[in-house]
Design a protein around this motif. Structure first.
Motif, PDB file in Angstrom:
ATOM      1  N   LYS A  81     -24.344  33.495   5.979  1.00  0.00           N
ATOM      2  CA  LYS A  81     -25.596  33.147   5.283  1.00  0.00           C
ATOM      3  C   LYS A  81     -26.730  33.820   6.031  1.00  0.00           C
ATOM      4  N   GLU A 168     -28.930  17.091  -1.163  1.00  0.00           N
ATOM      5  CA  GLU A 168     -29.038  17.824  -2.437  1.00  0.00           C
ATOM      6  C   GLU A 168     -27.848  17.558  -3.349  1.00  0.00           C
ATOM      7  N   HIS A 175     -23.625  23.029  -5.090  1.00  0.00           N
ATOM      8  CA  HIS A 175     -23.309  22.518  -3.764  1.00  0.00           C
ATOM      9  C   HIS A 175     -21.899  21.975  -3.587  1.00  0.00           C
ATOM     10  N   ASP A 188     -23.915  23.926   1.902  1.00  0.00           N
ATOM     11  CA  ASP A 188     -25.374  23.996   2.068  1.00  0.00           C
ATOM     12  C   ASP A 188     -25.968  22.741   2.712  1.00  0.00           C
ATOM     13  N   GLU A 190     -28.594  22.630   4.563  1.00  0.00           N
ATOM     14  CA  GLU A 190     -29.919  23.053   4.999  1.00  0.00           C
ATOM     15  C   GLU A 190     -30.957  21.935   4.877  1.00  0.00           C
TER      16      GLU A 190
HETATM   17 MG   LIG Z   1     -30.167  25.315   0.241  1.00  0.00          MG
END
Ligand SMILES: [Mg+2]
Ligand SMILES: Nc1ncnc2c1ncn2[C@@H]1O[C@H](COP(=O)(O)OP(=O)(O)OP(=O)(O)O)[C@@H](O)[C@H]1O
Length: 255
Positions: A81, A168, A175, A188, A190
């Motif tokens: 990433k 998320e 995801h 993900d 993040e």
């Molecule tokens: Mg993201």
């Protein structure tokens, strides 16, 4: 997906592929810095393949924070990433730390390496949940869907118990990746936090069973779900995050 030749780090700045490394604005200085960073991470080559595209170069994924490509190290293939220049994150360390935490309870792609602008992790070859769902068309559909949903929900329960909020999962189309053996991976990390109210199970249930688009397809394939009972079960679970209340949610879904 068409396989393409891997490009070594030396070859990168001589081709248009280098634009992927510092998207969307590439300066010579930033490119040099990032190439050195990649070398330190032990990356030998990158491969540009996938359904998304950056300046005409195919990539595995493209989001607001990162561009994801295949990378080769001496131990083999991985997912890299790349922090976008215009990302609202200054570095990848927070995401790496959260992924590492999730890995301790066997969730997410395995974290391999991190630096300021890169996160190297296990490559998950498969499909996002909505695309995977479209491939389910025969009689074994219900069993396979049951197993995947149960697996994702159990991962979310483990995250809840560990105090890790993914952040998320209510908009999960990008995801969850289901690999070729029907193993689901949450990806993900993040926006993940260990200081926030935890809502993995409730968010994923919202996405799978109570939202609009995907929930309707899931319910079509699964059969009837009593939404009122599910909402009540989620409410009890929210009040008391116990195994018993979690099992009760599963019972409402997997009839
Ligand atoms: Mg993201
Ligand atoms: N470990 C992985 N293996 C294979 N593909 C991956 C992996 N990690 C990410 N991807 C692909 O790259 C895409 C973008 O990754 P990710 O969601 O981490 O980026 P992002 O910039 O944070 O995206 P967003 O803006 O949607 O939050 C994913 O949807 C997925 O298709």
């Amino acid at each position: 997906m068409q396989a393409t030749k891997a490009v070594t780090l030396n070859e990168l700045d001589k081709t248009k592929h280098h634009k992927v490394l510092c998207y969307p604005r590439c300066t010579h200085k930033e490119l040099e810095k990032r190439l050195t960073e990649l070398e330190k991470l032990g990356i030998q080559a990158l491969q540009f393949t996938g359904e998304k595209s950056v300046f005409g170069v195919p990539v595995l994924g493209k989001g607001c924070v990162g561009i994801v490509v295949i990378a080769y190290t001496k131990t083999g293939k991985a997912a890299l990433k790349i922090r976008r220049i215009d990302a609202d994150r200054k570095e990848m360390f927070h995401e790496a730390q959260m992924l590492k935490k999730a890995n301790t309870i066997n969730i997410g792609p395995k974290l391999l390496e991190t630096s300021e602008n890169f996160l190297l992790m296990q490559l998950i070859e498969g499909k996002h949940f909505p695309e995977w769902l479209k491939t389910l068309e025969n009689q074994e559909t219900k069993t396979r869907l049951h197993l995947v949903l149960k697996n994702v929900l159990e991962q979310c329960y483990r995250l809840d118990k560990a105090g890790i909020d993914h952040g998320e999962l209510n908009k999960a189309p990008k995801h969850i990746i289901i690999d070729d053996n029907d193993v689901p991976y949450l990806i993900d990390f993040e926006t993940t936090s260990i200081n926030r109210r935890i809502s993995n199970v409730t968010s994923i249930c919202q996405y799978f069973f109570l939202g609009n688009k995907i929930a309707n397809t899931v319910k079509d394939k699964l059969g009837k779900i009593n939404e009122k009972e599910l909402i009540n079960a989620l409410r009890s679970y929210k009040q008391k995050t116990t195994k018993e209340n979690f099992e009760n949610i599963i019972k409402k879904i997997l009839l």
